[in-house]
Design an enzyme around this catalytic site. Structure first.
Site, mmCIF file in Angstrom:
data_model
loop_
_atom_site.group_PDB
_atom_site.id
_atom_site.type_symbol
_atom_site.label_atom_id
_atom_site.label_comp_id
_atom_site.label_asym_id
_atom_site.label_seq_id
_atom_site.Cartn_x
_atom_site.Cartn_y
_atom_site.Cartn_z
ATOM 1 N N THR A 137 18.679 -4.130 0.676
ATOM 2 C CA THR A 137 17.690 -4.738 1.559
ATOM 3 C C THR A 137 18.449 -5.683 2.485
ATOM 4 O O THR A 137 19.578 -6.080 2.203
ATOM 5 C CB THR A 137 16.665 -5.572 0.762
ATOM 6 O OG1 THR A 137 17.389 -6.526 -0.025
ATOM 7 C CG2 THR A 137 15.827 -4.708 -0.147
ATOM 8 N N LYS A 182 17.128 -10.371 1.539
ATOM 9 C CA LYS A 182 17.323 -11.243 0.369
ATOM 10 C C LYS A 182 18.514 -12.165 0.664
ATOM 11 O O LYS A 182 18.435 -12.927 1.615
ATOM 12 C CB LYS A 182 17.450 -10.390 -0.886
ATOM 13 C CG LYS A 182 16.156 -9.584 -1.133
ATOM 14 C CD LYS A 182 16.165 -8.738 -2.385
ATOM 15 C CE LYS A 182 14.879 -7.927 -2.486
ATOM 16 N NZ LYS A 182 14.908 -6.977 -3.626
ATOM 17 N N TYR A 239 9.197 3.784 20.720
ATOM 18 C CA TYR A 239 9.387 4.893 19.774
ATOM 19 C C TYR A 239 10.764 5.489 19.984
ATOM 20 O O TYR A 239 11.156 5.750 21.118
ATOM 21 C CB TYR A 239 8.316 5.980 19.974
ATOM 22 C CG TYR A 239 7.456 6.100 18.740
ATOM 23 C CD1 TYR A 239 8.002 6.599 17.561
ATOM 24 C CD2 TYR A 239 6.135 5.680 18.721
ATOM 25 C CE1 TYR A 239 7.247 6.672 16.404
ATOM 26 C CE2 TYR A 239 5.373 5.752 17.570
ATOM 27 C CZ TYR A 239 5.946 6.250 16.402
ATOM 28 O OH TYR A 239 5.196 6.310 15.256
ATOM 29 N N ASP A 259 22.971 -0.237 -5.779
ATOM 30 C CA ASP A 259 21.857 -0.889 -5.079
ATOM 31 C C ASP A 259 22.150 -2.387 -5.113
ATOM 32 O O ASP A 259 21.943 -3.049 -6.122
ATOM 33 C CB ASP A 259 20.545 -0.555 -5.794
ATOM 34 C CG ASP A 259 19.339 -1.225 -5.135
ATOM 35 O OD1 ASP A 259 19.536 -2.072 -4.245
ATOM 36 O OD2 ASP A 259 18.201 -0.892 -5.536
ATOM 37 N N ARG A 293 12.947 -8.332 7.032
ATOM 38 C CA ARG A 293 12.607 -7.378 5.975
ATOM 39 C C ARG A 293 13.061 -6.011 6.429
ATOM 40 O O ARG A 293 12.789 -5.583 7.543
ATOM 41 C CB ARG A 293 11.098 -7.362 5.719
ATOM 42 C CG ARG A 293 10.503 -8.716 5.401
ATOM 43 C CD ARG A 293 9.202 -8.589 4.656
ATOM 44 N NE ARG A 293 9.499 -8.382 3.251
ATOM 45 C CZ ARG A 293 9.853 -9.358 2.412
ATOM 46 N NH1 ARG A 293 9.946 -10.606 2.810
ATOM 47 N NH2 ARG A 293 10.114 -9.090 1.145
ATOM 48 N N GLU A 310 12.429 8.017 17.507
ATOM 49 C CA GLU A 310 12.809 8.942 16.431
ATOM 50 C C GLU A 310 14.127 9.605 16.776
ATOM 51 O O GLU A 310 14.354 10.004 17.916
ATOM 52 C CB GLU A 310 11.725 10.016 16.262
ATOM 53 C CG GLU A 310 10.516 9.497 15.512
ATOM 54 C CD GLU A 310 9.406 10.539 15.403
ATOM 55 O OE1 GLU A 310 9.580 11.661 15.894
ATOM 56 O OE2 GLU A 310 8.365 10.201 14.823
HETATM 57 C C1 LIG Z 1 14.124 -5.901 -3.907
HETATM 58 C C2 LIG Z 1 14.792 -4.685 -4.416
HETATM 59 C C3 LIG Z 1 14.489 -3.409 -3.906
HETATM 60 C C4 LIG Z 1 13.283 -3.103 -3.064
HETATM 61 O O1 LIG Z 1 13.131 -3.720 -1.904
HETATM 62 P P1 LIG Z 1 11.722 -3.699 -1.125
HETATM 63 O O2 LIG Z 1 12.194 -4.064 0.233
HETATM 64 O O3 LIG Z 1 10.883 -4.712 -1.798
HETATM 65 O O4 LIG Z 1 11.168 -2.325 -1.204
HETATM 66 C C5 LIG Z 1 15.243 -2.334 -4.354
HETATM 67 N N1 LIG Z 1 16.230 -2.494 -5.241
HETATM 68 C C6 LIG Z 1 16.518 -3.700 -5.779
HETATM 69 C C7 LIG Z 1 17.618 -3.795 -6.788
HETATM 70 C C8 LIG Z 1 15.806 -4.827 -5.393
HETATM 71 O O5 LIG Z 1 16.078 -6.001 -5.968
#
Ligand SMILES: *Cc1c(COP(=O)(O)O)cnc(C)c1O
Length: 415
Positions: free
Chosen positions: A223, A226, A51, A197, A232, A53
């Protein structure tokens, strides 16, 4: 998995079944990738027990000397990749990261301008069933019907008439480069915060294959699982003047303890992204996507915007007398994973839309070159054109298995 094989066969069998599915199938879901064994080892480490925080040097628990070093290393490597002024590496995933960004910068009811969801935006960009759409007043820009592309003059018009507090640039299903500089100019004209994003394209940016919004934008979230090919999770980068608000919004605003094993795995993935081979990877992802798009168009499919600048494409499959949902099902039968997708101005319903979304990050990690990718495109065409011919589908499945065996998933190269 020696221990698991002695303690829990039920779970072990499921893990092995999924591993085999991944080994024997072609992964074209644009948001997926294969993390390295090194990343997975960090995820399976004793760091999951801790932990912590708080932040580096300011924890609410004892015993965090090592965790501080882990988090500091992840931060240092991330700054090296993206050249950002500040980064928070604690967000648990993309959607919680975006929640923290809104929480840090705007108030419930404030107006945000983002890409329309069925034109390529993400759930967390204002979908009515998502917290973002419930709490904030999202308004949209679109892609053009003719070109499938965002017209920045139209974005400017909507921004001038709507006067949003924040302008959001980013997508889950758009195959063209965004004009970051122009977004920033428009935001400055209306006094809006800029938020990018880059969940889908972070790996391509890290690999220097496409332009980064980091120099221009106030805040950039992504993220890490990807195209970036890590565990993740997510990160939020920002200019120094937003650093305090972002950190406060992540913890204690949205989250409790960070997932330290994931932080270590992020550091490993960032280390991999800093290697010269990662730039080759990013380049090959795009080459494969462009080859696939060209091949599918030659076979008579309509690709939204007639091609791609990145790792993904949205394919309108209706010209082949099939829906997106049915295409997804048939491709599953031959061992190709895809995701159904709406197309801009889709006349069909979201549960059974006109398109499928395809991406090349995973197959490229597996070592697929342009020739392999064109074979996959051929298989897609054959499967969709013969979607009710069981014998034909069986033989396509055999061809896919052969391709998979030629490019094993975790061979010496990726391990
Ligand atoms: C995949 C994605 C997210 C969310 O990611 P999670 O880890 O699935 O919550 C947010 N914004 C965009 C543009 C994405 O493609």
């Amino acid at each position: 998995m020696k221990t698991l094989s002695q303690t829990d066969l039920a779970v072990l069998e499921l893990i092995n079944k999924e591993a085999k599915r991944q080994e024997d199938g072609i992964e074209l879901i644009a948001s997926e990738n294969y993390a390295s064994k090194a990343v997975m080892e960090a995820l399976g480490s004793p760091l999951t027990n801790k932990y912590s925080e708080g932040y580096v040097g300011k924890r609410y628990y004892g015993g965090n000397e090592v965790i501080d070093e882990v988090e500091a290393l992840a931060i240092e490597r991330c700054k090296k990749i993206f050249g950002c002024e500040h980064v928070n590496v604690q967000p648990l995933s993309g959607s919680p990261a975006n929640a923290a960004v809104y929480f840090a910068t705007i108030k419930p009811g404030d107006k945000v301008l983002g890409l329309q969801l069925d034109h390529g935006g993400h759930l967390s960009h204002g979908h009515p069933v998502n917290f973002s759409g419930m709490l904030y007043n999202f308004t949209q820009y679109q892609v053009e019907k003719e070109t499938g592309r965002i017209d920045m003059e139209k974005v400017r018009e909507v921004a001038l008439s709507e006067k949003p507090k924040m302008i959001l640039a980013g997508f889950s299903a758009y195959s063209r480069n965004l004009d970051w500089k122009k977004f920033k100019e428009i935001a400055d004209e209306v006094g809006a915060i800029t938020f990018a994003d880059i969940a889908h394209i972070a790996g391509l940016i890290a690999g220097k294959a496409i332009e980064s919004p980091v120099p221009y934008f106030d805040i950039v979230s992504t993220t890490t699982h990807k195209t970036l090919r890590g565990p993740r999770g997510a990160i939020i980068m920002c200019k120094e003047n937003f650093a305090k608000a972002i950190d406060k919004a992540v913890f204690p605003g949205m989250q409790g303890g960070p997932h330290d094993h994931a932080t270590a795995a992020k550091a490993v993935a960032f280390g991999e992204a800093l290697q010269p081979e990662f730039q080759t990877y990013a380049k090959h992802v795009i080459e494969n996507a462009q080859a696939m798009a060209a091949h599918l168009m030659k076979a008579g499919f309509k690709i939204i915007s007639d091609g791609t600048d990145n790792h993904l494409m949205v394919v309108d499959v209706t010209s082949k007398g099939i829906s997106g949902k049915e295409a997804e099902r048939v491709l599953d039968l031959v061992g190709i994973s895809t995701s159904r997708s709406t197309i801009p101005f889709d006349p069909r319903k979201p549960m059974d839309p006109s398109g499928i979304r395809l991406g090349t990050p995973a197959i490229t990690t597996r070592g697929f070159d342009v020739e392999d990718t064109c074979k996959v495109a051929d298989a897609i065409t054959q499967a969709i054109e013969n979607h009710s011919d069981e014998t034909k589908l069986k033989s396509i499945r055999e061809g896919i298995l052969e391709l998979c065996r030629k490019r094993p998933l975790y061979d010496a190269k990726t391990a």
